[in-house]
Motif scaffolding. Structure first.
Motif, PDB file in Angstrom:
ATOM      1  N   ALA A 167     -16.872 -33.180  13.055  1.00 32.66           N
ATOM      2  CA  ALA A 167     -17.737 -32.693  14.128  1.00 32.66           C
ATOM      3  C   ALA A 167     -18.100 -33.842  15.071  1.00 32.66           C
ATOM      4  N   ALA A 168     -18.382 -35.012  14.511  1.00 30.60           N
ATOM      5  CA  ALA A 168     -18.715 -36.176  15.335  1.00 30.60           C
ATOM      6  C   ALA A 168     -17.513 -36.596  16.167  1.00 30.60           C
ATOM      7  N   ALA A 169     -16.317 -36.536  15.570  1.00 35.41           N
ATOM      8  CA  ALA A 169     -15.097 -36.892  16.299  1.00 35.41           C
ATOM      9  C   ALA A 169     -14.865 -35.888  17.433  1.00 35.41           C
ATOM     10  N   THR A 197     -30.384 -31.221  23.390  1.00 36.39           N
ATOM     11  CA  THR A 197     -29.180 -31.466  22.585  1.00 36.39           C
ATOM     12  C   THR A 197     -29.292 -32.765  21.786  1.00 36.39           C
ATOM     13  N   TRP A 198     -30.362 -33.529  22.049  1.00 34.05           N
ATOM     14  CA  TRP A 198     -30.438 -34.827  21.389  1.00 34.05           C
ATOM     15  C   TRP A 198     -30.418 -34.758  19.850  1.00 34.05           C
ATOM     16  N   PRO A 199     -31.199 -33.869  19.254  1.00 37.15           N
ATOM     17  CA  PRO A 199     -31.178 -33.845  17.783  1.00 37.15           C
ATOM     18  C   PRO A 199     -29.768 -33.637  17.213  1.00 37.15           C
ATOM     19  N   ASN A 218     -30.192 -27.131  15.392  1.00 38.24           N
ATOM     20  CA  ASN A 218     -29.478 -26.283  16.332  1.00 38.24           C
ATOM     21  C   ASN A 218     -28.037 -26.732  16.492  1.00 38.24           C
ATOM     22  N   LEU A 219     -27.362 -27.000  15.363  1.00 36.92           N
ATOM     23  CA  LEU A 219     -25.991 -27.494  15.414  1.00 36.92           C
ATOM     24  C   LEU A 219     -25.032 -26.341  15.681  1.00 36.92           C
ATOM     25  N   PRO A 220     -24.289 -26.413  16.768  1.00 34.23           N
ATOM     26  CA  PRO A 220     -23.328 -25.351  17.067  1.00 34.23           C
ATOM     27  C   PRO A 220     -22.029 -25.607  16.294  1.00 34.23           C
ATOM     28  N   ASP A 221     -21.152 -24.616  16.266  1.00 33.07           N
ATOM     29  CA  ASP A 221     -19.866 -24.807  15.597  1.00 33.07           C
ATOM     30  C   ASP A 221     -19.062 -25.897  16.290  1.00 33.07           C
ATOM     31  N   GLN A 222     -19.011 -25.813  17.586  1.00 30.62           N
ATOM     32  CA  GLN A 222     -18.286 -26.819  18.347  1.00 30.62           C
ATOM     33  C   GLN A 222     -19.270 -27.565  19.224  1.00 30.62           C
TER      34      GLN A 222
END
Lengths: 457, 457
Positions: free
Chosen positions: A144-146, A211-213, A380-384
């Motif tokens: 996800a980070a990549a 989106t920061w978190p 609030n992590l989205p899939d992409q």
């Protein structure tokens, strides 16, 4: 020293284990330097752009040092937009070091951290957001980070910031146009438009700030503190989480403190688990130092796992202590339900409480999913991941936000003489946004930003 | 599975630190696989040999994974003599792993250790000596070792062995020709020529065998044991040697035992220093285990530094113990000459004794030079290593030597019926020499040899 007319060199592959080593050159003399230190059928200076030459690097004594491939990448179609050569040798520490030394002998100077990327920025190939993404990609600890880094590298985040920047420029132009009107000519509708535009921009900034978190979790990993009385199963919890998902086993450098910290990847999300050893001393007569350390861990934690023992009564004194900490970050883990005697969950928030036995595999899987879901919903992590900001962006965005709020306040007062002050605030906001993308920069900002890069990148 | 028609893939750059990562592909489908998993303006399958393409690697979901350069190296002009692609990404563990997985998805299989080099050997690009040199170059810990490896990679050692091999083939042909003569026709001069040739070959083998200690020192480093009574300055000696020349600070993996072992580079020669902790217990009432461990260290040592204290009398019991060990490997280090009370050197071999104080910098420098000179003369290290054999070569050479000695013995007996037995011995010798260069090989030999290679080489 640090000018673009220098040709820089660096070993771009890691220490000792690699099977291939790369020494990278960039700058006007890259091809000349390579030619001086190598022998090949075709000369590097005469080579077609984007070709590979077979060559030998020759030592100062005329003897071969290594058998290599030379990647000839000519300006402006190279990473840095400069003349570039990549010398690919058989690898090994000694060999790479000798090739590097030959490059320096022949006139190159050692590259500073991130200097190749800095040149790519200065030559207009990347903006600062894209430059930062390059290093994020190298450091990514999860897919996800990549993905997030690549999205940013390909301009996903740049677009969002450029829109804000352009809108601010537009706003400023409109504002300054009003200065040309005489007082009686000043049309309130124009002023209303300006106010509306400012609010729109502030909304965009607000959305980006949210989106920061996500960015924080994906870049640095979620920090999880494990707290609770002795023997409730804190260490078991740590071990059960580590054992099966031991994707990243090494502690993150620089972050290890006195407390035990281990990293894992849980369904693609990096977690940094901290066992609050300081709270292990019994009967709540915890020493000041222990409390202090634990308090700090808890403060910095993104999620706190409070382990409770279903076979033991709740400890009032301990409960009182915990009650002081941030309740919104807590997940209660009621362990030892296999020997359950007390119904702790009655007194705990339902959506924040997990019950099970850490000795039971299915329960552990359930707990992991529970942790995963808590983090994804909390952050609030989205899939992409898409257009996710970092700490640096957040800090600058907040400054821009403050300036625009001040501008908004002045606009509400509708005193025309204040236009000049409003402009100043808008200019300030433009500068902050500009510093994010790199439309505005100064040497100090670049130095600070690229210092975190690896050498050779 | 392990056939040449497979296309193999491997990450050829090291773990996590590198700024560039390389995934290497070799085999008939290398270009097709690359094309399947990437997008680029120019298609890999249509690319000119030895060109670099700018591309993106695409995930199974159609989203980009990394921005890359593709090195297109076409058969037979590649490292393996097969179709090859090197995918050079931005680096990072995650990114490299994802590119690797995409290669496997598209039909490649993971390469075994050294499989690229094995294919280069099987396709006739390198002989076995050169193949071994590739790995020696990767592993080289000193410039001298890197020089030796490159010399070998460029065929320096191959020439020496090929000369022996060719001479043996010639010898065998001559021998077998004598079988066609009838007894009365057999000419003694022919037989004498054969004998002379055999002796010439044996001399060449003998000369090569003498290079083994050099190769051993340069490849594995000289093993130095520090022995002596407690408080004579063993630890000081270790520290003084380490401090100033701390070029290689990490202990060599796999070799660290219970005893303390540290590695340094002394004037370019790698030394592995072992402090014989087991002998630290006093009054020579050393426990069995300690003695055993020290004895083993001493046995494996290339040089033993026996530290003595000039302020203390010689300890007879300890002396008796040391006397049992190999005296030819000893260098006596008489320490504490600044508080000298006893003249130990009177009783010690002059050319094997050093006197000084380890607290004195000049004395330490003198000691280092003394150690360096002892090793270079003992192991006959030349300034520029040339055609130096390894342990594997030595073992096979010794077998060949034994066969030729047996042949020589039979020749001396001059009984013609023995020609057939002589031939057998010569054939044996040819096989051993063939196994060194790879003119003779079988799967098991290759498996064993390449197992020591890194993956991706």
């Amino acid at each position: 020293m640090n000018t673009d007319s220098d040709t820089i060199a660096a070993i771009a592959t890691a220490g000792s284990e690699g099977c291939i080593s790369i020494v990278r050159l960039s700058g006007p003399d890259a091809l000349n330097i390579t030619e001086k230190i190598s022998r090949s059928a075709k000369k590097p200076t005469g080579a077609t752009p984007n070709t590979v030459l077979y060559a030998h690097i020759v030592g100062s004594d005329g003897k071969d040092i290594d058998e290599v491939l030379l990647l000839i990448l000519r300006a402006p179609k190279s990473y840095t937009c400069e003349e570039m050569v990549e010398i690919q040798g058989h690898g090994g520490r000694i060999s790479a070091a000798r090739i590097m030394r030959r490059c320096l002998d022949a006139g190159a100077r050692p590259a500073e951290p991130g200097e190749f990327t800095k040149r790519a920025f200065l030559n207009g190939r990347l903006d600062l957001l894209q430059a930062e993404a390059v290093q994020d990609l190298v450091k990514a600890q999860s897919e996800a980070a990549a993905n997030m880094a690549l999205e940013q590298l390909e301009g996903g985040l740049s677009t969002a910031f450029n829109e804000i920047y352009d809108a601010l420029i537009h706003l400023l132009a409109d504002l300054e146009a009003t200065l040309d009107f005489s007082e009686e000519q000043l049309l309130l509708p124009v002023y209303d438009e300006i106010k509306t535009l400012n609010i729109l921009i502030m909304n965009k900034i607000e959305r980006l700030l949210k989106t920061w978190p996500q960015g924080h979790i994906l870049r640095e990993g979620a920090s999880i503190a494990i707290i609770g009385r002795p023997n409730v199963g804190k260490s078991t919890l740590l071990n059960r989480l580590l054992d099966k998902e031991r994707a990243i086993v090494s502690p993150i450098p620089g972050t290890t403190r006195d407390t035990i910290e281990e990293s894992i990847l849980l369904h693609g999300i990096p977690l940094r688990l901290t066992d609050t050893a300081g709270m292990r001393t019994t009967e709540c007569h915890v020493e000041r130092e222990g409390i202090e350390r634990t308090r700090k861990t808890i403060q910095q934690a993104d999620l706190i796992l409070h382990v409770l023992d279903a076979s033991q009564p709740l400890d009032d004194e301990m409960q009182a202590f915990w009650r002081k900490i941030q309740q919104n970050k807590l997940l209660y883990v009621v362990n030892k339900t296999d020997i359950k005697k007390y119904n702790h969950s009655e007194n705990l928030p339902k959506n924040r409480t997990y019950e099970g036995s850490l000795l039971n595999n299915e329960d552990v899987i359930r707990l992991k999913n529970c942790i995963y879901e808590t983090i994804t919903s909390e952050f609030n992590l989205p899939d992409q991941p898409h257009a996710v900001i970092s700490e640096r962006h957040r800090d600058l965005l907040q400054l821009a936000q403050r300036s625009l709020k001040q501008a908004d306040q002045l606009m509400k007062e509708q005193i025309e003489e204040k236009t000049i002050f409003i402009s100043t605030h808008v200019r300030d906001a433009i500068e902050q946004i500009g510093k994010i993308t790199g439309r505005v920069y100064y040497e100090e900002l670049l130095d600070q930003l690229f210092a975190g890069f690896c050498i050779g990148k």
